[in-house]
Structures are given as C-alpha cells and as structure tokens.
Design an enzyme around this catalytic site. Structure first.
Site, mmCIF file in Angstrom:
data_model
loop_
_atom_site.group_PDB
_atom_site.id
_atom_site.type_symbol
_atom_site.label_atom_id
_atom_site.label_comp_id
_atom_site.label_asym_id
_atom_site.label_seq_id
_atom_site.Cartn_x
_atom_site.Cartn_y
_atom_site.Cartn_z
ATOM 1 N NE ARG A 1 6.883 -57.680 -39.273
ATOM 2 C CZ ARG A 1 6.193 -58.929 -39.593
ATOM 3 N NH1 ARG A 1 5.918 -59.655 -39.215
ATOM 4 N NH2 ARG A 1 6.370 -58.422 -41.153
ATOM 5 C CB CYS B 1 3.552 -58.408 -34.711
ATOM 6 S SG CYS B 1 3.294 -56.674 -35.374
ATOM 7 C CE LYS C 1 12.118 -50.123 -32.989
ATOM 8 N NZ LYS C 1 11.432 -51.062 -33.701
ATOM 9 C CG ASN C 2 12.728 -48.934 -36.564
ATOM 10 O OD1 ASN C 2 11.802 -50.127 -35.802
ATOM 11 N ND2 ASN C 2 11.328 -48.357 -36.749
ATOM 12 N NE ARG D 1 4.705 -54.737 -39.276
ATOM 13 C CZ ARG D 1 5.457 -54.569 -38.173
ATOM 14 N NH1 ARG D 1 5.296 -54.928 -37.038
ATOM 15 N NH2 ARG D 1 6.514 -53.545 -38.432
ATOM 16 C CG ASP E 1 6.584 -46.554 -35.469
ATOM 17 O OD1 ASP E 1 7.572 -46.514 -36.089
ATOM 18 O OD2 ASP E 1 4.968 -47.362 -36.036
ATOM 19 N NE ARG F 1 10.815 -55.733 -30.311
ATOM 20 C CZ ARG F 1 10.295 -56.329 -30.898
ATOM 21 N NH1 ARG F 1 8.647 -56.774 -30.594
ATOM 22 N NH2 ARG F 1 10.704 -56.172 -32.197
HETATM 23 C C1 EPZ Z 1 8.649 -50.333 -40.861
HETATM 24 O O1 EPZ Z 1 8.011 -50.803 -40.110
HETATM 25 C C2 EPZ Z 1 8.817 -49.800 -38.572
HETATM 26 N N1 EPZ Z 1 10.065 -51.033 -38.682
HETATM 27 C C3 EPZ Z 1 7.872 -49.954 -37.933
HETATM 28 O O2 EPZ Z 1 7.693 -49.213 -37.107
HETATM 29 C C4 EPZ Z 1 6.734 -48.561 -38.772
HETATM 30 O O3 EPZ Z 1 5.255 -48.447 -38.130
HETATM 31 C C5 EPZ Z 1 6.239 -49.363 -40.145
HETATM 32 O O4 EPZ Z 1 7.589 -49.408 -40.982
HETATM 33 C C6 EPZ Z 1 5.445 -48.169 -40.484
HETATM 34 O O5 EPZ Z 1 6.848 -46.682 -40.913
HETATM 35 C C7 EPZ Z 1 11.087 -51.131 -39.458
HETATM 36 O O6 EPZ Z 1 11.621 -49.954 -39.707
HETATM 37 C C8 EPZ Z 1 12.162 -52.003 -38.332
HETATM 38 P P1 EPZ Z 1 5.916 -51.243 -44.163
HETATM 39 P P2 EPZ Z 1 7.088 -52.755 -41.196
HETATM 40 O O7 EPZ Z 1 6.835 -52.576 -44.364
HETATM 41 O O8 EPZ Z 1 8.739 -52.207 -42.242
HETATM 42 C C9 EPZ Z 1 1.668 -53.356 -46.147
HETATM 43 C C10 EPZ Z 1 7.795 -49.799 -34.733
HETATM 44 O O9 EPZ Z 1 6.982 -49.153 -33.833
HETATM 45 N N2 EPZ Z 1 2.929 -54.663 -46.509
HETATM 46 O O10 EPZ Z 1 6.027 -50.204 -44.407
HETATM 47 O O11 EPZ Z 1 7.152 -53.725 -41.359
HETATM 48 C C11 EPZ Z 1 1.824 -53.746 -44.055
HETATM 49 O O12 EPZ Z 1 1.285 -54.667 -43.956
HETATM 50 C C12 EPZ Z 1 7.845 -50.696 -35.756
HETATM 51 O O13 EPZ Z 1 9.073 -49.191 -34.570
HETATM 52 C C13 EPZ Z 1 2.570 -55.831 -47.087
HETATM 53 O O14 EPZ Z 1 1.003 -55.738 -47.572
HETATM 54 O O15 EPZ Z 1 6.564 -51.481 -42.265
HETATM 55 C C14 EPZ Z 1 1.640 -52.627 -43.204
HETATM 56 O O16 EPZ Z 1 -0.100 -52.429 -43.687
HETATM 57 C C15 EPZ Z 1 6.222 -50.988 -35.430
HETATM 58 N N3 EPZ Z 1 3.273 -56.262 -48.199
HETATM 59 C C16 EPZ Z 1 2.272 -51.485 -44.686
HETATM 60 O O17 EPZ Z 1 2.250 -52.329 -46.044
HETATM 61 C C17 EPZ Z 1 4.268 -56.124 -47.599
HETATM 62 O O18 EPZ Z 1 4.852 -56.795 -48.446
HETATM 63 C C18 EPZ Z 1 3.259 -50.415 -44.199
HETATM 64 O O19 EPZ Z 1 4.311 -51.726 -43.584
HETATM 65 C C19 EPZ Z 1 5.109 -55.770 -46.829
HETATM 66 C C20 EPZ Z 1 4.151 -54.547 -46.454
#
Ligand code: EPZ
Length: 422
Positions: free
Chosen positions: A91, A115, A22-23, A120, A305, A397
């Site tokens: 998202r 969420c 998916k990702n 996020r 995850d 999802r």
């Molecule tokens: C991706 O989300 C995945 N989703 C998530 O999978 C996964 O949990 C996550 O990466 C971490 O591995 C997809 O790829 C579609 P991040 P993403 O930006 O990119 C902070 C699932 O279950 N952050 O790596 O949204 C954020 O708040 C989903 O399949 C900022 O502060 O996650 C978090 O604490 C859920 N500022 C951390 O970084 C930003 O601009 C990591 O988030 C961006 C992120």
C-alpha cells in the site's frame, strides 16, 4: 511458501542489532524522485517491502544499486505511474503521489484496496494535495492527479495519518509559498523523512509535532554525502518483548529509548526492568507479568504496530489486561491464532480483554498480517512445545534476518517450506 518452526520455553538472552526502520525507508526511498541526480541512502533494511519500493522506482525510471548502501539514480522520470501489480503488494506505493506530482506535475497511482487490518482510505492524502492545487480523477481503479503549479496552503487533517502527512509534505517542499499541516502525524519516521528532505535543501519546521510548517523551494538536490535512516522502533520493541515474554534479558543495540517511550513504560508497568542507554535499550523480566491497560494512539501514544506483540505478552499475565485498538478497525486477526496456543482473549468491538493464563502450548497457527505474525512468533517463543507458523511471507515484509537474530539470543527457530516438516 515458507513456515517457521519454534521450540519454545527458552529464556532469550543477549544483544540484538536493530535494523533500519521500514516505515522510514519507504517514504525516504520514494522521496528521491523529488531531486534529479544520484542519491545514497544508508541503513536501509533488506525487506520484501523495500524491494517492492525499489522495483517501483525502477518502473518510474529510477534504477537503484544496493552495495551496503542503496544508490538511486533519479536523473530521469520515464513514467509517472505506480501500477496495480506493485500497489496491491504494498500500500505504501501510494507515497508516489506527492513526489511525482511535485517533480512532474502528474501522477497515476493504483488505488490501494483495503487490507487485513482495515479499509484504510486515502481521502486525507487527496484532500491535502488538492489544497496545494492538485486535481484528481478516479477511473479504472486508479487515481490520476495533475497540477500546473503547487501553491502553499493551510491544511488541517481530519485524522492523524502517517503516510498522508508524508505525501503532503513531499509535495509541499516544492510548492510556491508556505504550507502548514495541522493535526499532522508526529511519528519518528515522519521526522526522519523531514530530516532527509531538509538535507536535500527543503525548509521544514515542526516535524515530530502536530503542526508542520514548510516553506517551499524551487528545487532540491540529493543529500550531500548521503542520508542514513533511523533505527526501527517497532522491530526493536518486538525483540524487547521477546525478552520479556520468555523471562529473559535482551538488549536492543541501536534502539532509541525516546522513540520507544510508550512501549518501555508499558513493559515497566508489566513488571519488567528497563535500562535506557544512549543507543541501546535493555529489558529483563524475572517476576510475574503484571496486567496493564493499553490504548493505541498516534505517536507519542502507544503504537498500534506494537499492539499484537503486547497482547501476546499479556496473555501470560497474572490477571486480566485490556487493550483498546483506536487506529485500525480490524486489527485483532491474531486473536484467533493466539487462542489456538491456549490464550484466553475476548473481543468486544475495539476492546480486547485478556485473561492471563499460566502457560501457552505450541500448535500450528496462521500469519495474517505483519504485526499479527510477530505476535505469533513471540507467543511461540514462550509456549511449551513446538509452534508452526504458516504464511511466513507476512513477516518477511518487515523483519530482517529474523531467525538469525532470534537464534543469536538462544531461540530454537527454523524456517522450512510449508510442504515439508522439520
Ligand atoms: C502507517 O500506515 C504505517 N505504515 C503503518 O504500519 C502504521 O500502522 C500506521 O501508519 C499507523 O501508525 C507505513 O508507514 C508504511 P494512517 P498508514 O494513514 O499511513 C485512517 C506496519 O505494520 N485514514 O496513519 O497507512 C486510517 O484508515 C504498518 O508497519 C483515513 O481515514 O496509516 C486509519 O484508521 C501497518 N484517511 C488511521 O487513519 C486517510 O486518508 C491511521 O492510518 C488516511 C488514513
């Protein structure tokens, strides 16, 4: 709304085919916007989130056809907008920012709210795209970006962000000059996106490491002969834990042992036998579940995850385990539901202490987010009696044909609508 009924206590045995990731599918689908023409993508899973991304592409002006493969016609971009009604459901629609800015010099994307698992923010996405020359206005719940000409830059992410890295990458491929992304996400899905972009004519080096270098090109084209995305390591990990938690023996066909390395070493420490083969991974357990300590980290650390699924397993351990969730500030929504099944878990900030219990007992529980619902399925498979999981849409999802796959492993699982019983 649907629910899942599980009669637990059956050791799962056999092989399960792993679907596409998916990702990886989500960024790779929207990346087609970068190059006019018809794109062909293989191994795209049939998931609610994938349908949402295809409907977003349709809204942008890129119709798609699913005939085993997914074909997307990105010849024309009619609208440069990802509207609220799409983004609120998924998202990952924020991934439209980079490709639209690179292709059209403009993008209007609804700000993704928080969420279930955390606030996020997308500050790192905007910071990186601004470094490439984009300007942003936030108004009416939308981020509106414009750029005259993308120029390469040296970008250091303050936090490791998966979709942030992907958004910057998808813009930088068409920027003038060289871009360096430092402290980049190194997830296998980021690497897969880079492979796809290179097949489209991009010049990316270092994907899969913390430092990615992109030499911009003036145009891209659809990947000749199409592109096949990688297998879903989180789906594979979930089925392997299903084998472990039920005291069974499961082989995930299509799983990549290297991408799953932190999960497999956790399973070995927890008392399972793990067999790694080219293109498949087998996990079996016959002895007790041994307590372990887990820290979630960006890849190659232990994936957040898989945190909820690991917690379900450790709730049946002989002794006390601990988990520290370092990525998301609110990713313990499954705990209250696991307690309903008889687990013994205490939360103190980001630390979860799991006192193993000899058995779990079936009950009615509520899914709250994708991976939390996966942990409830796993606990239900191990529990004695029947477990009823409400709000199944969370699971749809991210898990393709779940009941069918579990059924093939010997599980007694049935979908029903929430209004009715069996
Ligand atoms: C991706 O989300 C995945 N989703 C998530 O999978 C996964 O949990 C996550 O990466 C971490 O591995 C997809 O790829 C579609 P991040 P993403 O930006 O990119 C902070 C699932 O279950 N952050 O790596 O949204 C954020 O708040 C989903 O399949 C900022 O502060 O996650 C978090 O604490 C859920 N500022 C951390 O970084 C930003 O601009 C990591 O988030 C961006 C992120």
């Amino acid at each position: 709304m649907d629910k899942l009924l599980i009669d637990g206590g059956i050791p799962l045995r056999g092989t399960v085919p792993v679907s596409g990731a998916k990702n990886a599918a989500l960024p790779i689908l929207i990346a087609t916007v970068l190059a006019p023409g018809e794109h062909r993508l293989g191994n795209i899973p049939d998931l609610v989130d994938v349908s949402s991304m295809l409907s977003l592409l349709g809204r942008i002006g890129c119709p798609s056809l699913v005939d085993g493969d997914v074909r997307i016609d990105a010849t024309r971009i009619a609208y440069r907008e990802a509207p609220y009604d799409v983004v609120r459901k998924m998202r990952a629609s924020v991934l439209a920012l980079g490709p639209l800015l690179a292709r059209c010099g403009e993008a209007k994307v609804s700000l993704p709210g928080g969420c279930a698992i955390g606030v996020r923010p997308i500050d790192q996405h905007l910071k990186g795209l601004e470094a490439l020359g984009c300007r942003f206005e936030l108004a009416g719940g939308y981020v509106h970006g414009r750029v005259d000409k993308l120029r390469g830059a040296h970008i250091r992410c303050d936090v490791v962000t998966v979709t942030g890295t992907e958004n910057i990458l998808m813009a930088a491929v068409l920027a003038e000059g060289t871009t360096v992304i430092d402290n980049a996400a190194a997830e296998p899905e980021v690497e897969d996106l880079a492979r796809m972009l290179n097949a489209m004519g991009a010049k990316i080096k270092g994907a899969g490491t913390r430092r990615i270098e992109i030499e911009g090109v003036t145009s891209l084209h659809p990947a000749p002969g199409g592109y096949r995305i990688l297998a879903d390591r989180i789906e594979a990990g979930t089925y392997l834990v299903a084998g472990a938690i039920t005291g069974g023996d499961v082989t995930a066909v299509g799983a990549d042992a290297e991408a799953l390395a932190p999960v497999l070493s956790m399973l070995e420490s927890a008392g399972c036998t793990v067999e790694r083969a080219p293109g498949s991974v087998r996990v079996a357990r016959s002895g007790p579940i041994v307590p372990v300590h887990i820290e979630t980290q960006p890849h190659p650390g232990f994936p957040t995850d898989m945190q909820a699924q690991a917690m379900a397993l450790l709730s049946l351990g002989v002794g006390t385990s601990t988990i520290r969730e370092n990525i998301f500030e609110n990713r313990y929504m499954h705990v209250a539901e696991l307690l309903r099944l008889g687990a013994d878990i205490a939360i103190d900030g980001s630390l979860a202490t799991i006192r193993g219990t000899p058995k779990l007992t079936g009950a009615t529980v509520m899914a709250t987010d994708l991976r939390a619902s996966a942990s409830l399925v796993l606990a239900g498979l191990a529990a004695q009696g029947q477990t009823e999981i409400l709000r199944l849409y969370h699971l749809d999802r991210g898990y393709e044909r779940l009941e069918e796959k579990l059924g093939a492993l010997g599980a007694r699982v049935k979908r029903a609508s929430e209004g009715r019983g069996e």
